[in-house]
Design an enzyme around this catalytic site. Structure first.
Site, PDB file in Angstrom:
ATOM      1  N   ASN A  83      26.909 -34.821   4.358  1.00 30.01           N
ATOM      2  CA  ASN A  83      27.323 -33.411   4.264  1.00 30.01           C
ATOM      3  C   ASN A  83      27.321 -32.853   2.843  1.00 30.01           C
ATOM      4  OD1 ASN A  83      29.175 -30.955   4.941  1.00 30.01           O
ATOM      5  ND2 ASN A  83      30.379 -32.165   3.481  1.00 30.01           N
ATOM      6  N   SER A 134      22.114 -29.775   7.053  1.00 28.22           N
ATOM      7  CA  SER A 134      21.072 -29.002   6.384  1.00 28.22           C
ATOM      8  C   SER A 134      21.600 -27.575   6.305  1.00 28.22           C
ATOM      9  CB  SER A 134      19.782 -29.125   7.201  1.00 28.22           C
ATOM     10  OG  SER A 134      18.807 -28.253   6.730  1.00 28.22           O
ATOM     11  N   TYR A 148      17.657 -23.166  -3.458  1.00 27.21           N
ATOM     12  CA  TYR A 148      18.495 -23.849  -2.455  1.00 27.21           C
ATOM     13  C   TYR A 148      17.663 -24.167  -1.215  1.00 27.21           C
ATOM     14  CZ  TYR A 148      22.240 -24.475   1.020  1.00 27.21           C
ATOM     15  OH  TYR A 148      23.050 -24.952   2.021  1.00 27.21           O
ATOM     16  N   LYS A 152      16.765 -27.658   0.913  1.00 27.51           N
ATOM     17  CA  LYS A 152      17.090 -27.879   2.333  1.00 27.51           C
ATOM     18  C   LYS A 152      15.814 -28.025   3.184  1.00 27.51           C
ATOM     19  CE  LYS A 152      21.657 -27.960   2.233  1.00 27.51           C
ATOM     20  NZ  LYS A 152      22.438 -29.150   2.597  1.00 27.51           N
TER      21      LYS A 152
HETATM   22  N1  NAP Z   1      29.068 -22.767   3.605  1.00 30.76           N
HETATM   23  C1  NAP Z   1      27.889 -22.364   4.043  1.00 30.76           C
HETATM   24  O1  NAP Z   1      27.631 -21.150   4.221  1.00 30.76           O
HETATM   25  C2  NAP Z   1      26.847 -23.383   4.392  1.00 30.76           C
HETATM   26  C3  NAP Z   1      25.793 -22.987   5.238  1.00 30.76           C
HETATM   27  C4  NAP Z   1      24.816 -23.910   5.579  1.00 30.76           C
HETATM   28  C5  NAP Z   1      24.899 -25.196   5.095  1.00 30.76           C
HETATM   29  N2  NAP Z   1      25.914 -25.569   4.270  1.00 30.76           N
HETATM   30  C6  NAP Z   1      25.939 -26.958   3.781  1.00 30.76           C
HETATM   31  O2  NAP Z   1      27.155 -27.546   4.197  1.00 30.76           O
HETATM   32  C7  NAP Z   1      27.467 -28.641   3.322  1.00 30.76           C
HETATM   33  C8  NAP Z   1      28.930 -28.546   2.916  1.00 30.76           C
HETATM   34  O3  NAP Z   1      29.135 -27.371   2.153  1.00 30.76           O
HETATM   35  P1  NAP Z   1      30.469 -26.499   2.270  1.00 30.76           P
HETATM   36  O4  NAP Z   1      30.096 -25.204   2.879  1.00 30.76           O
HETATM   37  O5  NAP Z   1      31.544 -27.300   2.889  1.00 30.76           O
HETATM   38  O6  NAP Z   1      30.746 -26.216   0.727  1.00 30.76           O
HETATM   39  P2  NAP Z   1      31.990 -26.567  -0.229  1.00 30.76           P
HETATM   40  O7  NAP Z   1      33.245 -26.023   0.372  1.00 30.76           O
HETATM   41  O8  NAP Z   1      31.576 -26.090  -1.554  1.00 30.76           O
HETATM   42  O9  NAP Z   1      32.066 -28.151  -0.205  1.00 30.76           O
HETATM   43  C9  NAP Z   1      31.051 -28.910  -0.788  1.00 30.76           C
HETATM   44  C10 NAP Z   1      31.435 -30.380  -0.760  1.00 30.76           C
HETATM   45  O10 NAP Z   1      30.346 -31.136  -1.306  1.00 30.76           O
HETATM   46  C11 NAP Z   1      30.871 -31.968  -2.319  1.00 30.76           C
HETATM   47  N3  NAP Z   1      29.869 -32.320  -3.349  1.00 30.76           N
HETATM   48  C12 NAP Z   1      29.119 -31.503  -4.122  1.00 30.76           C
HETATM   49  N4  NAP Z   1      28.341 -32.234  -4.936  1.00 30.76           N
HETATM   50  C13 NAP Z   1      28.612 -33.542  -4.676  1.00 30.76           C
HETATM   51  C14 NAP Z   1      28.138 -34.778  -5.175  1.00 30.76           C
HETATM   52  N5  NAP Z   1      27.217 -34.857  -6.159  1.00 30.76           N
HETATM   53  N6  NAP Z   1      28.634 -35.929  -4.646  1.00 30.76           N
HETATM   54  C15 NAP Z   1      29.570 -35.890  -3.659  1.00 30.76           C
HETATM   55  N7  NAP Z   1      30.074 -34.758  -3.167  1.00 30.76           N
HETATM   56  C16 NAP Z   1      29.594 -33.596  -3.671  1.00 30.76           C
HETATM   57  C17 NAP Z   1      32.049 -31.211  -2.904  1.00 30.76           C
HETATM   58  O11 NAP Z   1      32.889 -32.115  -3.586  1.00 30.76           O
HETATM   59  P3  NAP Z   1      33.769 -31.712  -4.906  1.00 30.76           P
HETATM   60  O12 NAP Z   1      35.098 -31.260  -4.335  1.00 30.76           O
HETATM   61  O13 NAP Z   1      33.850 -32.988  -5.651  1.00 30.76           O
HETATM   62  O14 NAP Z   1      33.039 -30.628  -5.620  1.00 30.76           O
HETATM   63  C18 NAP Z   1      32.660 -30.668  -1.617  1.00 30.76           C
HETATM   64  O15 NAP Z   1      33.420 -31.655  -0.966  1.00 30.76           O
HETATM   65  C19 NAP Z   1      26.474 -28.544   2.166  1.00 30.76           C
HETATM   66  O16 NAP Z   1      25.434 -29.483   2.350  1.00 30.76           O
HETATM   67  C20 NAP Z   1      25.929 -27.119   2.285  1.00 30.76           C
HETATM   68  O17 NAP Z   1      24.625 -27.006   1.735  1.00 30.76           O
HETATM   69  C21 NAP Z   1      26.902 -24.696   3.921  1.00 30.76           C
END
Ligand code: NAP
Length: 271
Positions: A83, A134, A148, A152
């Protein structure tokens, strides 16, 4: 019987929601993040069904150590949720090469590191599920999302093929393509923005930034609902290859397919 999950990026957002939902369903979760304390914080009460470990996914050796420790301690990894990720948001020419490489280092090579560490365990057991987070941005790319989306799209291409390679060994794959989720994703806590000023793009960049600022915190989709869908799907014998989540995601993906069909038809007409 409770299964063993390994989740990356479990400190916040979707990874945190999946961790909590799986724990509430009685599963055992090895929840990882760059800080194990941040992962543990707020998840008290699950006792030895929650095991928090530090894992920066860009560290391949650490990924191998986490996979080994999980198997040693709990006997298996039944579900991997790959994730962790973040977004470089902005116009391609406003990013340094280093920023673009960092995007791939985390979203692509980091995600591969964890899969490479876990797949051999699943292959040997002839069972397991790899859930890869993804994005609809792995299917569709727009201005402001080129970097980005490139990361993906790479995840999609890799995992679509890797899933076929693993299937003969009983290892399943679920690619998840969420639309906009209410997490820290668009916030400066998580996202990075291109820093090179190019006057030609100034107006478009300003409009894009104001879109991101307006959307941050107001995204239409609830990560907890997606977490519930993923946890429910993971307990089915048959899992779909893909899960699109959110009306925005299904609309954007549908429009992309319509456009592709049109382009394919036009190409065929040209002989
Ligand atoms: N939110 C959206 O709109 C959305 C839509 C589609 C897909 N996604 C995908 O969903 C996934 C989760 O994102 P989210 O929305 O939950 O965002 P988020 O709230 O910003 O959380 C991101 C998470 O990824 C961790 N992370 C970032 N870089 C890392 C690394 N090098 N090693 C380990 N952990 C790392 C962060 O940890 P830290 O606390 O240490 O920073 C945090 O736990 C991502 O792959 C994102 O691309 C998100």
């Amino acid at each position: 019987m409770a299964r063993v999950w390994l989740v990356t990026g479990a400190s916040r957002g979707l990874g945190r929601a999946i961790t909590r939902t799986a724990l509430d369903a009685g599963e055992t979760v090895v929840a990882t993040g760059r800080s194990a304390d941040a992962v543990r914080d707020g998840l008290e009460g699950y006792h030895d069904r929650l095991h928090a470990l530090a894992l920066d996914i860009t560290d391949a050796e650490a990924a191998r150590a986490v996979a080994s420790e999980t198997v040693k301690r709990f006997g298996s990894i039944d579900v991997l949720v790959n994730n962790a990720g973040y977004a470089e948001l902005g116009f391609f020419e406003t990013f340094t090469d280093a920023a673009i490489r960092r995007q791939f280092e985390v979203n692509v090579f980091g995600t591969m590191n964890v899969a490479r560490a876990v797949a051999p365990h699943m292959r040997r057991r002839r069972s397991g599920l790899i859930v890869t987070i993804s994005s609809v941005s792995g299917l569709v790319s727009n201005s402001g999302g080129s970097v980005y989306s490139a990361s993906k799209f790479a995840v999609e291409g890799w995992m679509e093929g890797f899933a076929e390679e693993l299937a003969p060994f009983g290892v399943r794959s679920l690619l998840v393509e969420p639309g906009m989720l209410r997490t820290d994703f668009m916030d400066r806590k998580s996202a990075s923005f291109g820093g090179i000023d190019i006057p030609d793009y100034a107006e478009a960049v300003a409009q894009y930034r104001s879109f991101v600022e307006g959307a941050n915190g107001n995204q239409p989709n609830d990560p907890k609902l997606l977490a519930a869908r993923i946890v429910a799907l993971a307990s089915q014998v048959e899992t779909p290859a893909r899960l699109l989540f959110g009306n925005d995601a299904t609309q954007w993906a549908g429009a992309k397919i319509d456009k592709l069909r049109e382009e394919i038809a036009q190409s065929a007409d040209l002989g």
